[in-house]
Every structure is written in structure tokens, then in C-alpha cells.
Design an enzyme around this catalytic site. Structure first.
Site, PDB file in Angstrom:
ATOM      1  CE  LYS A  42      -0.476   1.805   4.639  1.00 16.40           C
ATOM      2  NZ  LYS A  42       0.027   0.825   5.692  1.00 16.40           N
ATOM      3  CG  HIS A 170       2.835  -1.059  12.552  1.00 20.59           C
ATOM      4  ND1 HIS A 170       3.436  -1.330  11.085  1.00 20.59           N
ATOM      5  CD2 HIS A 170       2.330   0.185  12.400  1.00 20.59           C
ATOM      6  CE1 HIS A 170       3.818   0.017  10.723  1.00 20.59           C
ATOM      7  NE2 HIS A 170       2.865   0.864  11.231  1.00 20.59           N
ATOM      8  N   GLY A 210       7.426   0.770   9.833  1.00 20.08           N
ATOM      9  CA  GLY A 210       7.653   1.817  10.649  1.00 20.08           C
ATOM     10  C   GLY A 210       9.434   2.354  10.679  1.00 20.08           C
ATOM     11  CD  GLU A 244       2.997  -6.295   8.271  1.00 19.05           C
ATOM     12  OE1 GLU A 244       2.602  -5.327   8.481  1.00 19.05           O
ATOM     13  OE2 GLU A 244       2.611  -7.463   8.800  1.00 19.05           O
ATOM     14  N   GLY A 246       7.709  -0.492   4.580  1.00 20.16           N
ATOM     15  CA  GLY A 246       6.824   0.096   3.447  1.00 20.16           C
ATOM     16  C   GLY A 246       7.697   1.201   3.210  1.00 20.16           C
ATOM     17  CG  ASP A 332      -9.342  23.738   0.014  1.00 19.59           C
ATOM     18  OD1 ASP A 332     -10.319  22.905  -0.404  1.00 19.59           O
ATOM     19  OD2 ASP A 332      -9.105  23.917   1.069  1.00 19.59           O
TER      20      ASP A 332
HETATM   21  C1  PLP Z   1       1.427   0.941   6.379  1.00 19.11           C
HETATM   22  C2  PLP Z   1       1.655  -0.240   6.867  1.00 19.11           C
HETATM   23  C3  PLP Z   1       2.928  -0.904   7.285  1.00 19.11           C
HETATM   24  C4  PLP Z   1       4.096   0.112   6.634  1.00 19.11           C
HETATM   25  O1  PLP Z   1       4.361   1.091   7.409  1.00 19.11           O
HETATM   26  P1  PLP Z   1       5.853   1.890   7.190  1.00 19.11           P
HETATM   27  O2  PLP Z   1       5.793   2.726   8.189  1.00 19.11           O
HETATM   28  O3  PLP Z   1       5.675   2.727   5.897  1.00 19.11           O
HETATM   29  O4  PLP Z   1       6.869   0.965   7.189  1.00 19.11           O
HETATM   30  C5  PLP Z   1       3.171  -1.878   7.769  1.00 19.11           C
HETATM   31  N1  PLP Z   1       2.340  -2.646   8.167  1.00 19.11           N
HETATM   32  C6  PLP Z   1       0.860  -2.136   8.078  1.00 19.11           C
HETATM   33  C7  PLP Z   1      -0.089  -2.963   8.706  1.00 19.11           C
HETATM   34  C8  PLP Z   1       0.470  -1.035   7.528  1.00 19.11           C
HETATM   35  O5  PLP Z   1      -0.432  -0.570   7.771  1.00 19.11           O
END
Ligand code: PLP
Length: 421
Positions: A42, A170, A210, A244, A246, A332
């Protein structure tokens, strides 16, 4: 550093440096090799991002059927996918079951019941809350069950005959307290022990995302967690540690170039209200750009996106700087991107560059309106290219879509290298 400016139909555009993603991955392997990354789709689902990560061998954390399909099209096997949506639609659980995506997260009895009915082979990671997300302003929007409630969820899982294979938590990158990791890991250990009482054999620990992307932060987190992992989840215990990330992978890989489309000059004394007039008659500039909160800066609406503009045109070191504010094109009052910064005087048509836009501006919200995504231009430095070749990574999409930037060149209008081509 390579600069490239592309003016396509007057829209803003991204420069995507694929080499940065490869670098992030080797940094990950240098610092936390024992933790397998599942990239959180995402954050940025640009096809080339997914493809390069698939080639590098990361797993993927998907929140929807669309995301699962995207990565499966790249040949990623179902064992390398986790379905992480905290609120799963039944049809999507069924889809996961059909395509063999078994690993998924779950934080409540309600979710567990849906999974039990619709996915006979589910392997569930029990999502536990961390102090990072209990209470707080956004408390009601965060997910994860409390330690207290875990016993109940495990009981339900036993009754429903759902397999629980591990724990996930998380901790957001905004959380700077190392204690939060300490507590999360000891809570996770607790849940592993609790699950054993119920006869579950758990073997996966998912420490979530994170990670901001700086090597320092990754090292800091590793410094906190590795002694704890040694105690609670030692090597040889058969417990696989996954994560995880991101933003970590994508943030620095995307640079946004926006164009100044309008300009206003404001009397300075309007701004220094309350302050005795300094006699300074320096102007204050208000600039409007061709991208704003209803586009690439969408995350500005919900978080503290600290956008720092760089001026693209060359200007003299001693050129005077003026108080300036930057706005999106919508007129805006929410569409303010930078409230106050010092810039040389700019003109309509000048470009501003924003670094580290790979995660924040690719989040879902902007997909909700008519916003047409800026074109993405792919690049990779020769050095990174050779490094990647040496590592044996090749990619069809990448080959189709990107080009080398040997030195400082500027592309003029009409030279198109976009993915849409
Ligand atoms: C968005 C998200 C992440 C990724 O978070 P980052 O801070 O970008 O690493 C990981 N796990 C879950 C469940 C998320 O919703």
C-alpha cells in the site's frame, strides 16, 4: 545526484531512481539480515517497485485483492505474501483462499469468525496492540488486540479450529520510544507462551513496519531489538522473524518536480502583525504550484508531512532570499504545502523539487478523487546498474521503462519515458 525535469502536459512528475531500492535492500541485509522483509504494497504499488523487490526476493504484505493480484502477476509465490488488512471483506478472504495466500493477520473474534468460515487453510498471525497505538489521538483508528484479550481470541481460534502461527505488531515510525519495542517484544513472548497452553505451535514473529529509511534508524531499531530477540526468540528456536517495511524501501527513491503556475506578492507588514514595523519593505511571496494536497501531497491532510522544497534553477549564492509560502493549485485554504520558507524570487514556470516522496504521496487517499497521477520517469545510475547486474537481477518492466542518466541532462518536453507509454 542527477537532475531531470520533464514537462508533460503541464503536470508535476516523479523521478524514480530504481538504484535507491536496490541500495535499501542491501542496507537491510547488512543491518538486519535475520529479519525477512515483506514489503507493504500500500505504500507504493508502482509496478517497477514491485518488480524490482520481487527480483530481490522480498515478500509482500498486501491489504487487498488488487494488491495480492498485482504481486502474484509478477510470479511471487503465495507463501511470500501476507494478507494484512485489519478489516477483511469476506469476498477478499475467499480470494486469498482461492489463490493460496494463507498467511494473514487478525486482531479480533469478529475477524477470526470470517476467516474460519471462508478460509480453511488460513495461518493467522495474531495482531497485538502496542503502546504506540493504545489511546492517543488516533486511538480509535489503530488496530491490534490487547494482551488481555489475546487469551479470548486464542480460545475462539481453538473452538473455530483456526490455525494461529504467530504474532504481529506494528510500531509507527513516529514513535521514538525504544521502550515500546521492549514491551511489544515481551508481550509477543507472552502470547507465544499463552498459545502453547492452547496447543498451538507458533513459529512466526512479525515486527511490522515503521522504518523510515535511514540507515541510522534501522541500526537503532536493531540495536534495541536484537538483544531482546536473542532472549525471547533465540536462533535455533525455530521462530522465523519477519517484518513489513513500507516507506523504508520507497521513500527516498521518488523525487517530485512541481511547477510554479502563479505568484502573488504580499506586503511584508501584513505578516509582521504585532511586531513594530521594522521599516523593511521586503516583499513576501505566495506561490501556487501545479500539485497539492488533492494530489501528490495528500498525506499533508492527515499527517505532518514536512515538505522541503529545493529550487531547481541555478541561482547565485548571494541572491536575496524572501519569505515565501507554497500552495497547491486548488485555491482551497487546506491546500497549503509549505507555510513559510526562504527562497530566492521565483517566476511562473520555475520548478521546485521535493525529495523523499516515494511513500507519503503514493498512499491510497489520492486515488479517491480525480487526481491524475503525475508521470513517473525511471532512472538508474550506471554504477547502480552494474551493481545490480553483478547481483544477477534483471527485470523486464524495468528494461522497458527506464533509461540511464549518465550526467546532468535535461529532458525537454515531448521526450516521453513514462510507464504509460
Ligand atoms: C502501512 C503499514 C505498514 C508500513 O508502514 P511503514 O511505516 O511505511 O513501514 C506496515 N504494516 C501495516 C499493517 C501497515 O498498515
Amino acid at each position: 545526484m542527477f537532475w531531470l525535469i520533464c514537462e508533460v502536459k503541464g503536470s508535476s512528475s516523479y523521478l524514480f531512481d530504481l538504484g535507491k531500492i536496490v541500495k535499501k535492500h542491501s542496507q537491510w541485509q547488512n543491518v538486519v539480515a535475520q529479519i525477512k522483509p515483506f514489503y507493504t504494497v500500500k505504500c507504493n504499488s508502482t509496478p517497477a517497485v514491485l518488480e524490482i523487490l520481487a527480483a530481490l526476493g522480498t515478500g509482500f504484505a498486501c491489504s487487498s485483492k488488487t494488491e495480492m493480484a498485482l504481486v502474484q502477476e509478477l510470479g511471487v509465490s503465495p507463501e511470500n505474501i501476507i494478507y494484512i488488512s485489519p478489516c477483511k471483506q469476506v469476498s477478499q478472504i475467499k480470494y486469498a483462499a482461492k489463490v493460496g495466500v494463507n498467511m494473514m493477520t487478525c486482531d479480533s473474534e469478529v475477524e477470526l469468525k470470517k476467516i474460519a468460515r471462508n478460509h480453511p487453510n488460513a495461518k493467522v498471525l495474531l495482531h497485538i496492540a502496542t503502546e504506540d497505538n493504545i489511546g492517543g489521538e488516533e486511538g480509535n483508528m489503530k488496530f491490534g488486540t490487547t494482551l488481555k484479550n489475546c487469551r479470548h481470541v486464542l480460545e475462539c481460534a481453538k473452538e473455530l479450529d483456526v490455525q494461529i502461527i504467530g504474532v504481529k505488531f506494528h510500531i509507527s515510525s513516529a514513535c521514538k520510544e525504544s521502550q515500546v519495542y521492549v514491551h511489544a517484544l515481551s508481550d509477543a513472548r507472552c502470547v507465544f507462551d499463552m498459545a502453547q497452553e492452547f496447543g498451538f505451535t507458533m513459529n512466526v514473529l512479525d515486527i511490522g513496519g515503521g522504518f523510515t529509511g535511514t540507515e541510522l534508524q534501522l541500526e537503532e531499531v536493531n540495536h534495541i531489538i536484537s538483544p531482546l530477540l536473542d532472549v525471547y526468540f533465540p536462533e535455533g528456536s525455530g521462530i522465523k522473524i519477519i517484518s513489513e517495511p513500507g516507506s523504508y524501501y520507497v521513500s527516498s527513491a521518488f523525487t517530485l518536480a512541481v511547477n510554479i503556475i502563479a505568484k502573488k506578492v504580499v506586503e511584508n507588514d501584513k505578516f509582521s502583525s504585532g511586531v513594530e514595523k521594522t521599516g523593511s519593505d521586503e516583499p513576501v511571496f505566495v506561490y501556487y504550484m501545479n500539485d497539492g494536497v488533492y494530489g501528490s501531497f495528500a498525506s499533508k491532510l492527515s499527517e505532518d508531512l514536512n515538505a522541503i522544497p529545493e529550487v531547481h534553477k541555478k541561482y547565485k549564492e548571494d541572491e536575496p532570499l524572501f519569505t515565501s509560502s507554497l500552495w497547491g493549485p486548488s485555491c482551497d485554504e487546506l491546500d497549503q504545502i509549505v507555510e513559510n520558507c526562504l527562497l530566492p524570487e521565483l517566476n511562473v514556470g520555475d520548478w521546485l523539487i521535493f525529495d523523499n516522496m516515494g511513500a507519503d504521496s503514493f498512499h491510497e487517499p489520492s486515488a479517491f478523487n480525480d487526481f491524475q497521477r503525475p508521470a513517473i520517469y525511471y532512472m538508474m545510475s550506471f554504477n547502480d546498474w552494474y551493481e545490480m547486474q553483478d547481483a544477477g537481477i534483471t527485470s523486464d518492466t524495468m528494461m522497458k521503462n527506464f533509461f540511464f542518466v549518465p550526467s546532468c541532462i535535461q529532458l525537454s518536453q515531448g521526450e516521453s519515458f513514462s510507464t504509460e507509454a
